[in-house]
Scaffold this motif. Sequence first.
Motif, PDB file in Angstrom:
ATOM      1  N   ARG A  58      14.157 -34.219   5.253  1.00  0.00           N
ATOM      2  CA  ARG A  58      14.164 -32.761   5.269  1.00  0.00           C
ATOM      3  C   ARG A  58      12.831 -32.279   4.714  1.00  0.00           C
ATOM      4  O   ARG A  58      12.463 -32.624   3.602  1.00  0.00           O
ATOM      5  CB  ARG A  58      15.321 -32.224   4.434  1.00  0.00           C
ATOM      6  N   TYR A  59      12.130 -31.497   5.508  1.00  0.00           N
ATOM      7  CA  TYR A  59      10.830 -30.939   5.128  1.00  0.00           C
ATOM      8  C   TYR A  59      11.026 -29.460   4.811  1.00  0.00           C
ATOM      9  O   TYR A  59      11.620 -28.729   5.595  1.00  0.00           O
ATOM     10  CB  TYR A  59       9.826 -31.062   6.277  1.00  0.00           C
ATOM     11  N   THR A  60      10.517 -29.021   3.675  1.00  0.00           N
ATOM     12  CA  THR A  60      10.609 -27.610   3.303  1.00  0.00           C
ATOM     13  C   THR A  60       9.208 -27.004   3.327  1.00  0.00           C
ATOM     14  O   THR A  60       8.299 -27.482   2.637  1.00  0.00           O
ATOM     15  CB  THR A  60      11.233 -27.452   1.903  1.00  0.00           C
ATOM     16  N   TYR A  61       9.069 -25.954   4.132  1.00  0.00           N
ATOM     17  CA  TYR A  61       7.801 -25.245   4.262  1.00  0.00           C
ATOM     18  C   TYR A  61       7.945 -23.812   3.774  1.00  0.00           C
ATOM     19  O   TYR A  61       8.976 -23.189   3.988  1.00  0.00           O
ATOM     20  CB  TYR A  61       7.332 -25.218   5.725  1.00  0.00           C
ATOM     21  N   LYS A  62       6.887 -23.326   3.131  1.00  0.00           N
ATOM     22  CA  LYS A  62       6.833 -21.914   2.737  1.00  0.00           C
ATOM     23  C   LYS A  62       5.690 -21.269   3.506  1.00  0.00           C
ATOM     24  O   LYS A  62       4.561 -21.761   3.488  1.00  0.00           O
ATOM     25  CB  LYS A  62       6.620 -21.748   1.239  1.00  0.00           C
ATOM     26  N   ILE A  63       6.015 -20.176   4.192  1.00  0.00           N
ATOM     27  CA  ILE A  63       5.013 -19.418   4.941  1.00  0.00           C
ATOM     28  C   ILE A  63       4.860 -18.074   4.241  1.00  0.00           C
ATOM     29  O   ILE A  63       5.804 -17.289   4.168  1.00  0.00           O
ATOM     30  CB  ILE A  63       5.456 -19.210   6.400  1.00  0.00           C
ATOM     31  N   THR A  64       3.676 -17.828   3.703  1.00  0.00           N
ATOM     32  CA  THR A  64       3.388 -16.569   3.031  1.00  0.00           C
ATOM     33  C   THR A  64       2.601 -15.694   4.001  1.00  0.00           C
ATOM     34  O   THR A  64       1.581 -16.123   4.540  1.00  0.00           O
ATOM     35  CB  THR A  64       2.587 -16.805   1.737  1.00  0.00           C
ATOM     36  N   ASP A  65       3.094 -14.487   4.213  1.00  0.00           N
ATOM     37  CA  ASP A  65       2.501 -13.561   5.171  1.00  0.00           C
ATOM     38  C   ASP A  65       1.831 -12.419   4.418  1.00  0.00           C
ATOM     39  O   ASP A  65       2.473 -11.736   3.620  1.00  0.00           O
ATOM     40  CB  ASP A  65       3.592 -13.029   6.108  1.00  0.00           C
ATOM     41  N   PHE A  66       0.538 -12.250   4.647  1.00  0.00           N
ATOM     42  CA  PHE A  66      -0.237 -11.196   3.998  1.00  0.00           C
ATOM     43  C   PHE A  66      -0.629 -10.140   5.018  1.00  0.00           C
ATOM     44  O   PHE A  66      -1.094 -10.473   6.104  1.00  0.00           O
ATOM     45  CB  PHE A  66      -1.524 -11.765   3.379  1.00  0.00           C
ATOM     46  N   VAL A  67      -0.452  -8.868   4.674  1.00  0.00           N
ATOM     47  CA  VAL A  67      -0.903  -7.769   5.535  1.00  0.00           C
ATOM     48  C   VAL A  67      -1.979  -6.980   4.794  1.00  0.00           C
ATOM     49  O   VAL A  67      -2.241  -7.215   3.618  1.00  0.00           O
ATOM     50  CB  VAL A  67       0.274  -6.838   5.953  1.00  0.00           C
ATOM     51  N   GLU A  68      -2.563  -6.028   5.500  1.00  0.00           N
ATOM     52  CA  GLU A  68      -3.566  -5.169   4.871  1.00  0.00           C
ATOM     53  C   GLU A  68      -2.924  -4.390   3.720  1.00  0.00           C
ATOM     54  O   GLU A  68      -1.741  -4.063   3.768  1.00  0.00           O
ATOM     55  CB  GLU A  68      -4.139  -4.188   5.896  1.00  0.00           C
ATOM     56  N   VAL A  69      -3.712  -4.106   2.689  1.00  0.00           N
ATOM     57  CA  VAL A  69      -3.209  -3.353   1.539  1.00  0.00           C
ATOM     58  C   VAL A  69      -3.998  -2.050   1.405  1.00  0.00           C
ATOM     59  O   VAL A  69      -5.117  -1.930   1.893  1.00  0.00           O
ATOM     60  CB  VAL A  69      -3.315  -4.172   0.228  1.00  0.00           C
ATOM     61  N   ASP A  70      -3.382  -1.088   0.704  1.00  0.00           N
ATOM     62  CA  ASP A  70      -4.067   0.185   0.477  1.00  0.00           C
ATOM     63  C   ASP A  70      -4.918   0.101  -0.789  1.00  0.00           C
ATOM     64  O   ASP A  70      -5.071  -0.970  -1.380  1.00  0.00           O
ATOM     65  CB  ASP A  70      -3.056   1.343   0.417  1.00  0.00           C
ATOM     66  N   ALA A  71      -5.448   1.227  -1.227  1.00  0.00           N
ATOM     67  CA  ALA A  71      -6.338   1.264  -2.395  1.00  0.00           C
ATOM     68  C   ALA A  71      -5.641   0.787  -3.670  1.00  0.00           C
ATOM     69  O   ALA A  71      -6.286   0.304  -4.591  1.00  0.00           O
ATOM     70  CB  ALA A  71      -6.876   2.672  -2.589  1.00  0.00           C
ATOM     71  N   ARG A  72      -4.313   0.923  -3.732  1.00  0.00           N
ATOM     72  CA  ARG A  72      -3.556   0.482  -4.913  1.00  0.00           C
ATOM     73  C   ARG A  72      -3.013  -0.939  -4.742  1.00  0.00           C
ATOM     74  O   ARG A  72      -2.162  -1.371  -5.506  1.00  0.00           O
ATOM     75  CB  ARG A  72      -2.412   1.443  -5.173  1.00  0.00           C
ATOM     76  N   HIS A  73      -3.473  -1.619  -3.716  1.00  0.00           N
ATOM     77  CA  HIS A  73      -3.079  -2.994  -3.405  1.00  0.00           C
ATOM     78  C   HIS A  73      -1.605  -3.103  -3.002  1.00  0.00           C
ATOM     79  O   HIS A  73      -0.938  -4.084  -3.280  1.00  0.00           O
ATOM     80  CB  HIS A  73      -3.388  -3.937  -4.576  1.00  0.00           C
ATOM     81  N   ASN A  74      -1.097  -2.063  -2.363  1.00  0.00           N
ATOM     82  CA  ASN A  74       0.265  -2.086  -1.842  1.00  0.00           C
ATOM     83  C   ASN A  74       0.218  -2.259  -0.329  1.00  0.00           C
ATOM     84  O   ASN A  74      -0.643  -1.701   0.341  1.00  0.00           O
ATOM     85  CB  ASN A  74       1.007  -0.786  -2.174  1.00  0.00           C
ATOM     86  N   SER A  75       1.188  -2.993   0.169  1.00  0.00           N
ATOM     87  CA  SER A  75       1.293  -3.214   1.609  1.00  0.00           C
ATOM     88  C   SER A  75       2.225  -2.195   2.228  1.00  0.00           C
ATOM     89  O   SER A  75       3.039  -1.575   1.553  1.00  0.00           O
ATOM     90  CB  SER A  75       1.845  -4.611   1.881  1.00  0.00           C
ATOM     91  N   HIS A  76       2.101  -2.037   3.514  1.00  0.00           N
ATOM     92  CA  HIS A  76       3.013  -1.183   4.261  1.00  0.00           C
ATOM     93  C   HIS A  76       4.266  -2.003   4.528  1.00  0.00           C
ATOM     94  O   HIS A  76       4.234  -2.996   5.247  1.00  0.00           O
ATOM     95  CB  HIS A  76       2.332  -0.740   5.565  1.00  0.00           C
ATOM     96  N   PHE A  77       5.397  -1.603   3.927  1.00  0.00           N
ATOM     97  CA  PHE A  77       6.618  -2.408   3.994  1.00  0.00           C
ATOM     98  C   PHE A  77       7.170  -2.549   5.403  1.00  0.00           C
ATOM     99  O   PHE A  77       7.713  -3.593   5.764  1.00  0.00           O
ATOM    100  CB  PHE A  77       7.686  -1.847   3.057  1.00  0.00           C
ATOM    101  N   ALA A  78       7.008  -1.534   6.219  1.00  0.00           N
ATOM    102  CA  ALA A  78       7.500  -1.632   7.603  1.00  0.00           C
ATOM    103  C   ALA A  78       6.745  -2.722   8.360  1.00  0.00           C
ATOM    104  O   ALA A  78       7.345  -3.472   9.145  1.00  0.00           O
ATOM    105  CB  ALA A  78       7.378  -0.288   8.304  1.00  0.00           C
ATOM    106  N   ALA A  79       5.452  -2.844   8.120  1.00  0.00           N
ATOM    107  CA  ALA A  79       4.654  -3.889   8.765  1.00  0.00           C
ATOM    108  C   ALA A  79       5.088  -5.270   8.276  1.00  0.00           C
ATOM    109  O   ALA A  79       5.211  -6.205   9.068  1.00  0.00           O
ATOM    110  CB  ALA A  79       3.171  -3.661   8.487  1.00  0.00           C
TER     111      ALA A  79
END
Length: 156
Positions: A58-79
């Motif tokens: 059994r292989y366990t993989y973690k995929i971390t997905d990064f999107v663009e962030v705003d000036a406060r380093h917050n991502s758009h949650f819908a994206a």
Amino acid sequence: MITPNEITTAVSAAVGTLFPGEQVYENLVPREFKRPSNLVELRGIALEELSPRGVKLRYTYKITDFVEVDARHNSHFAALDLRTMLLVGLFAKGYLKADDRALKVISCTTEHNCDYTETVVGLSLNYGRAEFEPAEILPLMQQLDLKTKTKEDTTL
């Protein structure tokens, strides 16, 4: 036998098809990484008994997905949500092709954070126990077994 590196490459390639033109990092993200991007990490391998001649890995993989962030380093949650659903959908078919093998998808869970999401995927593949024996050692073990049996027979 397929190696973990080949499986990691297959996972990365599958993620790359979802987000063409974006970087897919493997195992490490550079300090000044680009967004949007993904990180694919092998988190662990577990051995499970199948039969006297077979095992399941059994292989366990973690995929971390990064999107663009705003000036406060917050991502758009819908994206983030949409991208996460695309990742989950990638594994919804139940298997992942790697080289000439098809790994079974046994789990897929996600977790959301402020500026990224994590998708943890469990994949499994069956192997014969003989595949884990190095080619050089197998003939030596067979000779040792033969000598042991011969010695036991002469003591009777």
